[in-house]
Motif scaffolding. Structure first.
Motif, PDB file in Angstrom:
ATOM      1  N   LEU A  60      14.671  28.462  38.982  1.00  0.00           N
ATOM      2  CA  LEU A  60      15.148  29.668  38.310  1.00  0.00           C
ATOM      3  C   LEU A  60      14.348  29.963  37.050  1.00  0.00           C
ATOM      4  CD1 LEU A  60      19.025  29.238  38.651  1.00  0.00           C
ATOM      5  CD2 LEU A  60      17.583  30.866  39.881  1.00  0.00           C
ATOM      6  N   ASN A  61      13.877  28.924  36.402  1.00  0.00           N
ATOM      7  CA  ASN A  61      13.125  29.102  35.165  1.00  0.00           C
ATOM      8  C   ASN A  61      11.736  29.679  35.384  1.00  0.00           C
ATOM      9  OD1 ASN A  61      15.183  28.226  33.524  1.00  0.00           O
ATOM     10  ND2 ASN A  61      14.455  26.110  33.396  1.00  0.00           N
ATOM     11  N   THR A  62      11.319  29.827  36.656  1.00  0.00           N
ATOM     12  CA  THR A  62      10.036  30.486  36.915  1.00  0.00           C
ATOM     13  C   THR A  62      10.118  31.967  36.574  1.00  0.00           C
ATOM     14  OG1 THR A  62      10.560  30.923  39.253  1.00  0.00           O
ATOM     15  CG2 THR A  62       9.432  28.861  38.751  1.00  0.00           C
ATOM     16  N   LEU A  63      11.342  32.504  36.507  1.00  0.00           N
ATOM     17  CA  LEU A  63      11.541  33.884  36.062  1.00  0.00           C
ATOM     18  C   LEU A  63      12.162  33.864  34.676  1.00  0.00           C
ATOM     19  CD1 LEU A  63      12.920  35.606  39.298  1.00  0.00           C
ATOM     20  CD2 LEU A  63      10.589  35.644  38.394  1.00  0.00           C
ATOM     21  N   PRO A  64      11.618  34.623  33.749  1.00  0.00           N
ATOM     22  CA  PRO A  64      12.136  34.602  32.376  1.00  0.00           C
ATOM     23  C   PRO A  64      13.502  35.255  32.270  1.00  0.00           C
ATOM     24  CG  PRO A  64      10.445  36.287  32.616  1.00  0.00           C
ATOM     25  CD  PRO A  64      10.465  35.529  33.908  1.00  0.00           C
ATOM     26  N   ASP A  65      14.254  34.843  31.269  1.00  0.00           N
ATOM     27  CA  ASP A  65      15.525  35.501  30.981  1.00  0.00           C
ATOM     28  C   ASP A  65      15.262  36.904  30.434  1.00  0.00           C
ATOM     29  OD1 ASP A  65      17.122  33.364  31.760  1.00  0.00           O
ATOM     30  OD2 ASP A  65      16.972  32.413  29.792  1.00  0.00           O
ATOM     31  N   ILE A  66      16.181  37.791  30.685  1.00  0.00           N
ATOM     32  CA  ILE A  66      16.073  39.184  30.239  1.00  0.00           C
ATOM     33  C   ILE A  66      17.218  39.463  29.273  1.00  0.00           C
ATOM     34  CG2 ILE A  66      16.105  41.600  30.955  1.00  0.00           C
ATOM     35  CD1 ILE A  66      13.705  40.309  32.082  1.00  0.00           C
ATOM     36  N   SER A  67      16.889  40.108  28.156  1.00  0.00           N
ATOM     37  CA  SER A  67      17.920  40.483  27.194  1.00  0.00           C
ATOM     38  C   SER A  67      18.475  41.850  27.588  1.00  0.00           C
ATOM     39  CB  SER A  67      17.328  40.549  25.786  1.00  0.00           C
ATOM     40  OG  SER A  67      18.286  40.983  24.855  1.00  0.00           O
ATOM     41  N   LEU A  68      19.747  41.865  28.001  1.00  0.00           N
ATOM     42  CA  LEU A  68      20.364  43.084  28.499  1.00  0.00           C
ATOM     43  C   LEU A  68      21.521  43.524  27.610  1.00  0.00           C
ATOM     44  CD1 LEU A  68      20.530  42.209  32.307  1.00  0.00           C
ATOM     45  CD2 LEU A  68      18.913  43.737  31.185  1.00  0.00           C
ATOM     46  N   PRO A  69      21.869  44.817  27.661  1.00  0.00           N
ATOM     47  CA  PRO A  69      23.012  45.302  26.878  1.00  0.00           C
ATOM     48  C   PRO A  69      24.319  44.624  27.280  1.00  0.00           C
ATOM     49  CG  PRO A  69      21.674  47.137  27.671  1.00  0.00           C
ATOM     50  CD  PRO A  69      21.170  45.906  28.360  1.00  0.00           C
ATOM     51  N   THR A  70      24.442  44.263  28.558  1.00  0.00           N
ATOM     52  CA  THR A  70      25.612  43.545  29.047  1.00  0.00           C
ATOM     53  C   THR A  70      25.151  42.227  29.661  1.00  0.00           C
ATOM     54  OG1 THR A  70      25.514  44.561  31.244  1.00  0.00           O
ATOM     55  CG2 THR A  70      26.786  45.713  29.557  1.00  0.00           C
ATOM     56  N   LYS A  71      26.100  41.366  30.006  1.00  0.00           N
ATOM     57  CA  LYS A  71      25.754  40.048  30.533  1.00  0.00           C
ATOM     58  C   LYS A  71      25.246  40.116  31.968  1.00  0.00           C
ATOM     59  CE  LYS A  71      29.043  37.458  27.669  1.00  0.00           C
ATOM     60  NZ  LYS A  71      30.218  36.544  27.668  1.00  0.00           N
ATOM     61  N   ASN A  72      25.627  41.168  32.683  1.00  0.00           N
ATOM     62  CA  ASN A  72      25.305  41.261  34.098  1.00  0.00           C
ATOM     63  C   ASN A  72      24.281  42.354  34.377  1.00  0.00           C
ATOM     64  OD1 ASN A  72      27.158  39.199  34.659  1.00  0.00           O
ATOM     65  ND2 ASN A  72      28.837  40.670  34.825  1.00  0.00           N
ATOM     66  N   CYS A  73      23.803  42.398  35.616  1.00  0.00           N
ATOM     67  CA  CYS A  73      22.780  43.359  36.018  1.00  0.00           C
ATOM     68  C   CYS A  73      23.372  44.745  36.226  1.00  0.00           C
ATOM     69  CB  CYS A  73      22.113  42.899  37.307  1.00  0.00           C
ATOM     70  SG  CYS A  73      21.270  41.303  37.168  1.00  0.00           S
ATOM     71  N   SER A  74      22.521  45.742  36.101  1.00  0.00           N
ATOM     72  CA  SER A  74      22.950  47.119  36.302  1.00  0.00           C
ATOM     73  C   SER A  74      23.007  47.438  37.798  1.00  0.00           C
ATOM     74  CB  SER A  74      21.964  48.073  35.626  1.00  0.00           C
ATOM     75  OG  SER A  74      20.738  48.089  36.345  1.00  0.00           O
ATOM     76  N   PRO A  75      23.739  48.481  38.174  1.00  0.00           N
ATOM     77  CA  PRO A  75      23.767  48.895  39.581  1.00  0.00           C
ATOM     78  C   PRO A  75      22.371  49.176  40.127  1.00  0.00           C
ATOM     79  CG  PRO A  75      25.541  49.966  38.382  1.00  0.00           C
ATOM     80  CD  PRO A  75      24.697  49.263  37.356  1.00  0.00           C
ATOM     81  N   ARG A  76      21.501  49.761  39.315  1.00  0.00           N
ATOM     82  CA  ARG A  76      20.138  50.068  39.768  1.00  0.00           C
ATOM     83  C   ARG A  76      19.383  48.801  40.127  1.00  0.00           C
ATOM     84  NH1 ARG A  76      15.480  49.548  37.176  1.00  0.00           N
ATOM     85  NH2 ARG A  76      13.642  50.730  37.884  1.00  0.00           N
ATOM     86  N   THR A  77      19.482  47.784  39.282  1.00  0.00           N
ATOM     87  CA  THR A  77      18.809  46.510  39.559  1.00  0.00           C
ATOM     88  C   THR A  77      19.350  45.897  40.848  1.00  0.00           C
ATOM     89  OG1 THR A  77      18.425  46.107  37.202  1.00  0.00           O
ATOM     90  CG2 THR A  77      18.381  44.188  38.663  1.00  0.00           C
ATOM     91  N   GLN A  78      20.659  45.924  40.995  1.00  0.00           N
ATOM     92  CA  GLN A  78      21.292  45.339  42.178  1.00  0.00           C
ATOM     93  C   GLN A  78      20.873  46.077  43.445  1.00  0.00           C
ATOM     94  OE1 GLN A  78      25.142  43.896  39.541  1.00  0.00           O
ATOM     95  NE2 GLN A  78      25.338  45.687  40.811  1.00  0.00           N
ATOM     96  N   GLN A  79      20.759  47.382  43.340  1.00  0.00           N
ATOM     97  CA  GLN A  79      20.334  48.189  44.483  1.00  0.00           C
ATOM     98  C   GLN A  79      18.903  47.824  44.892  1.00  0.00           C
ATOM     99  OE1 GLN A  79      19.092  52.137  43.402  1.00  0.00           O
ATOM    100  NE2 GLN A  79      17.624  51.664  44.995  1.00  0.00           N
ATOM    101  N   GLN A  80      18.013  47.694  43.914  1.00  0.00           N
ATOM    102  CA  GLN A  80      16.610  47.390  44.222  1.00  0.00           C
ATOM    103  C   GLN A  80      16.454  46.008  44.858  1.00  0.00           C
ATOM    104  OE1 GLN A  80      13.465  48.906  41.318  1.00  0.00           O
ATOM    105  NE2 GLN A  80      15.287  48.883  40.034  1.00  0.00           N
ATOM    106  N   ILE A  81      17.210  45.033  44.373  1.00  0.00           N
ATOM    107  CA  ILE A  81      17.127  43.684  44.938  1.00  0.00           C
ATOM    108  C   ILE A  81      17.578  43.690  46.390  1.00  0.00           C
ATOM    109  CG2 ILE A  81      18.083  41.347  44.822  1.00  0.00           C
ATOM    110  CD1 ILE A  81      18.176  41.674  41.765  1.00  0.00           C
ATOM    111  N   ASP A  82      18.692  44.359  46.664  1.00  0.00           N
ATOM    112  CA  ASP A  82      19.198  44.399  48.036  1.00  0.00           C
ATOM    113  C   ASP A  82      18.211  45.094  48.965  1.00  0.00           C
ATOM    114  OD1 ASP A  82      21.105  44.103  50.162  1.00  0.00           O
ATOM    115  OD2 ASP A  82      21.685  46.189  49.860  1.00  0.00           O
ATOM    116  N   LEU A  83      17.559  46.154  48.502  1.00  0.00           N
ATOM    117  CA  LEU A  83      16.593  46.849  49.342  1.00  0.00           C
ATOM    118  C   LEU A  83      15.386  45.967  49.660  1.00  0.00           C
ATOM    119  CD1 LEU A  83      16.644  50.476  47.871  1.00  0.00           C
ATOM    120  CD2 LEU A  83      17.657  49.671  50.006  1.00  0.00           C
ATOM    121  N   LEU A  84      14.958  45.160  48.702  1.00  0.00           N
ATOM    122  CA  LEU A  84      13.874  44.199  48.981  1.00  0.00           C
ATOM    123  C   LEU A  84      14.276  43.251  50.103  1.00  0.00           C
ATOM    124  CD1 LEU A  84      12.398  43.010  45.550  1.00  0.00           C
ATOM    125  CD2 LEU A  84      11.201  44.245  47.365  1.00  0.00           C
TER     126      LEU A  84
END
Length: 209
Positions: free
Chosen positions: A22-46
């Motif tokens: 997991l540490n091969t991907l850097p942490d991201i500083s986000l406004p909330t603790k969880n991912c946005s709907p847009r991010t989740q949508q893109q991951i699922d499409l991949l």
């Protein structure tokens, strides 16, 4: 053929524990603790594109999760399905948000599966280029046509046609094909030097604080 050292650093040995992977991907500083709907949508499409590339694609993802020692994050088929249903375009949208750890796990699995399928992905994108250069329909190439047909079928059966963007894609075979090909390019990009990390950052464009 040996791989560049930078590529190896993107893909550490699957024998490593889940934390180091997991540490091969850097942490991201986000406004909330969880991912946005847009991010989740893109991951699922991949992941949807990966399923269109090979029969039993979801089983291969589960096998990769086990190989990468990610069973605590992706426990079984139902768990993987629920994580993917964080995509708001899904018919079975759960309204659950992915944690950064869960998002990392899914992107890393996508990256490793793309690496395994790299030859196939390159061949399909080369076929696309050749068809366009000859002004021939993409469907004239059997393997490319097969991938596009599977992607369209997966998208239409799993996404909610009541959503305006989904409805627009479903109504246009050409747009769905373009989406499928753009995801192929992104998967191929994952296999390059620091490609997985760059794809990871691209999932959060405009969201990093």
């Amino acid at each position: 053929m040996s791989q560049p050292a930078s590529l190896e650093s993107d893909f550490p040995s699957p024998g490593n524990n889940s934390t180091s992977i997991l540490n091969t991907l850097p942490d991201i500083s986000l406004p909330t603790k969880n991912c946005s709907p847009r991010t989740q949508q893109q991951i699922d499409l991949l992941l949807l594109a990966l399923e269109a590339l090979e029969l039993g694609g979801s089983e291969q993802m589960l096998a990769m999760a086990r190989q990468l020692n990610m069973e605590e994050i992706i426990k079984h088929r139902v768990n993987l399905w629920r994580l993917r249903c964080s995509n708001p375009w899904r018919r079975s949208y759960t309204r659950d948000d992915l944690t950064l750890e869960q998002a990392k796990a899914l992107v890393i699995i996508a990256g490793y599966r793309a690496k395994d399928l790299m030859v196939n992905i390159r061949q399909l994108l080369l076929a696309e280029q050749q068809m366009r250069e000859k002004n021939l329909p993409l469907e004239n190439h059997f393997r490319l046509s097969e991938y596009l047909e599977r992607f369209r079928a997966h998208f239409r059966s799993r996404m909610n046609s009541r959503r305006a963007k989904v409805s627009a894609y479903i109504a246009s075979e050409e747009q769905l094909n373009e989406l499928a090909l753009s995801l192929l390019n992104k998967l191929l990009f994952c296999t390059g030097a620091r490609g997985m990390e760059r794809v990871w950052f691209s999932l959060f464009d405009g969201e990093v604080t």
